[in-house]
Scaffold this motif. Structure first.
Motif, PDB file in Angstrom:
ATOM      1  N   ARG A  77      62.973  63.230   1.943  1.00 47.72           N
ATOM      2  CA  ARG A  77      61.468  63.530   1.396  1.00 47.72           C
ATOM      3  C   ARG A  77      61.149  63.488   0.044  1.00 47.72           C
ATOM      4  O   ARG A  77      60.076  62.948  -0.301  1.00 47.72           O
ATOM      5  N   SER A  78      61.687  64.312  -0.738  1.00 47.39           N
ATOM      6  CA  SER A  78      61.689  64.436  -2.171  1.00 47.39           C
ATOM      7  C   SER A  78      61.869  63.397  -2.818  1.00 47.39           C
ATOM      8  O   SER A  78      60.969  62.947  -3.811  1.00 47.39           O
TER       9      SER A  78
ATOM     10  N   ARG B 128      59.027  60.942  -2.134  1.00 47.36           N
ATOM     11  CA  ARG B 128      57.640  61.734  -3.021  1.00 47.36           C
ATOM     12  C   ARG B 128      57.843  61.306  -4.513  1.00 47.36           C
ATOM     13  O   ARG B 128      56.849  60.810  -5.060  1.00 47.36           O
ATOM     14  N   THR B 129      59.009  61.487  -4.911  1.00 46.39           N
ATOM     15  CA  THR B 129      59.324  60.857  -6.460  1.00 46.39           C
ATOM     16  C   THR B 129      58.970  59.547  -6.473  1.00 46.39           C
ATOM     17  O   THR B 129      58.203  58.964  -7.397  1.00 46.39           O
TER      18      THR B 129
ATOM     19  N   THR C 207      55.257  58.690  -6.350  1.00 42.21           N
ATOM     20  CA  THR C 207      54.594  59.286  -7.630  1.00 42.21           C
ATOM     21  C   THR C 207      54.560  58.006  -8.600  1.00 42.21           C
ATOM     22  O   THR C 207      53.890  57.805  -9.564  1.00 42.21           O
TER      23      THR C 207
END
Length: 421
Positions: A5-6, A9-10, A13
């Motif tokens: 998930r992270s 997300r990165t 972004t």
């Protein structure tokens, strides 16, 4: 420890920030070059030098990503592209000769090559390392949606700022946003699932990776035919988008209506959002990814021909939307297909090689189509573009004939191995 998930997300972004920065000028780039005193031929030749820069630097920067690291490659890209964007404004202000535009366009190409391959390779390796079990079409589709949002925002803002401030202001703002993205990537982006090469002889390692990339890329028939297909579709896609700006102004009847050009880019961006949403669903309709790719390639070529035949503002807007939808929905499926055929250690280099083939197509198609626009008009140049796009279809069919496991399996299931021609 990063999680899937992270990592996503990165990735989103970075995609949002990059696209927002670069798309500020997408709606007015051709008008900007023409305003600087360049002809249609010179404007598209300057774009050809940009794509030539991508051809020249794709493999070296891909090797940088596979040896020094994908994070470092991205950081170098933000700095290079920011500096080159500000130089473009300087050339516009001083009325520079064409050779200076050509030189700075090459450096713009260099900046983009630091991104191409590196970010996608970083994402796939990081997701694999953190145990991601979903399908990549969904992840790439989300990236396409975020890219569309960034493009929608940037293109509208760029057209508005160009009309309210100056044609050069969006380029300045682009340079500033890229510096912000440098800071964001420095904090958020770390190489996960991939260990950059550390040794006393980096040139030897670079040569080794380049050699292995030929074995795992060009010498795998399914990959090779997919790369050759990009020779025809890549350049046409660039031309079709950038020629749309002056073409729509011509059809609209007001050469100073810069917001119309920005609106055109915004429509393409909206289509990208819908295409990103549709990609996993379109993939689900077919057993093989190449079936979807063939259908969308044929539809795209037909739509481009109709853009040239319609020769009227609103019909061209509608047809452009369809073309952009096909283009956007194609990308996540194609990305998943090619990533399933290449190994991690050479991933960035092979993806850069694929991007280089697409850029090579832009080197020859843009001057040819720009000259056609000068001599016969924009409408005829779109019909010629459709003919060139059609040449890509047989190579997609040849890639399909190889029956590579990645045509049906997910990246985590497919084991990429060299397949001698």
């Amino acid at each position: 420890m990063p999680t899937p998930r992270s990592i996503q997300r990165t990735y989103l972004t970075l995609m949002l920030g990059n696209t927002l920065a670069t798309s500020l000028i997408w709606g007015i780039n051709t008008i900007f070059l023409l305003d600087a005193g360049l002809s249609n031929l010179q404007a598209f030749a300057a774009n050809a030098f940009f794509t030539a820069g991508m051809v020249i630097f794709e493999i070296p920067t891909g090797i940088v990503a596979d040896t020094i690291g994908r994070r470092m490659s991205y950081l170098l890209g933000t700095l290079t592209l920011s500096a080159a964007s500000l130089l473009y404004v300087l050339l516009w202000q001083i009325g520079a000769p064409f050779w200076e535009w050509a030189a700075v366009s090459l450096s713009l190409g260099l900046g983009f090559t630091f991104f191409s391959g590196a970010v996608e390779a970083w994402l796939v390796d990081a997701l694999t390392a953190t145990g991601y079990t979903g399908d990549l079409e969904t992840v790439f589709g989300r990236g396409q949606i975020v890219t569309g949002i960034g493009m929608l925002t940037g293109s509208i803002a760029g057209g508005f700022l160009a009309q309210q401030v100056s044609l050069g202001f969006p380029f300045v703002l682009r340079g500033v946003i890229l510096i912000v993205m440098f800071a964001a990537a420095f904090r958020l982006m770390h190489d996960v699932g991939f260990t950059p090469v550390k040794g006393d002889r980096p040139l030897t390692e670079m040569r080794k990776i380049a050699s292995n990339s030929i074995d795992y890329g060009w010498r795998v028939p399914a990959v090779k035919w997919l790369m050759i297909e990009a020779l025809f579709t890549g350049g046409v896609g660039i031309y079709a988008f950038y020629a749309l700006q002056p073409y729509l102004l011509e059809l609209y009847g007001d050469p100073k209506a810069y917001q119309v050009a920005g609106l055109a880019a915004a429509i393409v961006a909206g289509a990208q959002i819908l295409g990103g949403i549709a990609a996993p669903r379109i993939r689900g309709l077919f057993h093989r990814r190449t079936s979807a790719l063939l259908l969308m390639a044929a539809t795209s070529a037909g739509t481009l021909a109709l853009v040239g035949v319609a020769d009227s503002f609103w019909p061209v807007i509608g047809l452009t939307t369809i073309w952009a939808l096909m283009f956007a929905a194609t990308m996540p499926i194609r990305q998943t297909y090619i990533n399933g055929m290449i190994p991690s250690q050479q991933r960035a280099t092979i993806l850069s090689f694929d991007s280089m083939m697409s850029s090579t197509g832009g080197v020859w198609t843009q001057p040819v189509l720009g000259k056609a626009a000068d001599v016969y008009g924009y409408a005829t140049s779109y019909v010629i573009s459709a003919g060139i796009s059609t040449l890509a279809i047989p190579f997609l069919a040849l890639s399909r004939r190889q029956d590579n496991p990645a045509d049906t399996l997910e990246v985590s299931e497919a084991e990429p191995v060299p397949q001698p021609a």
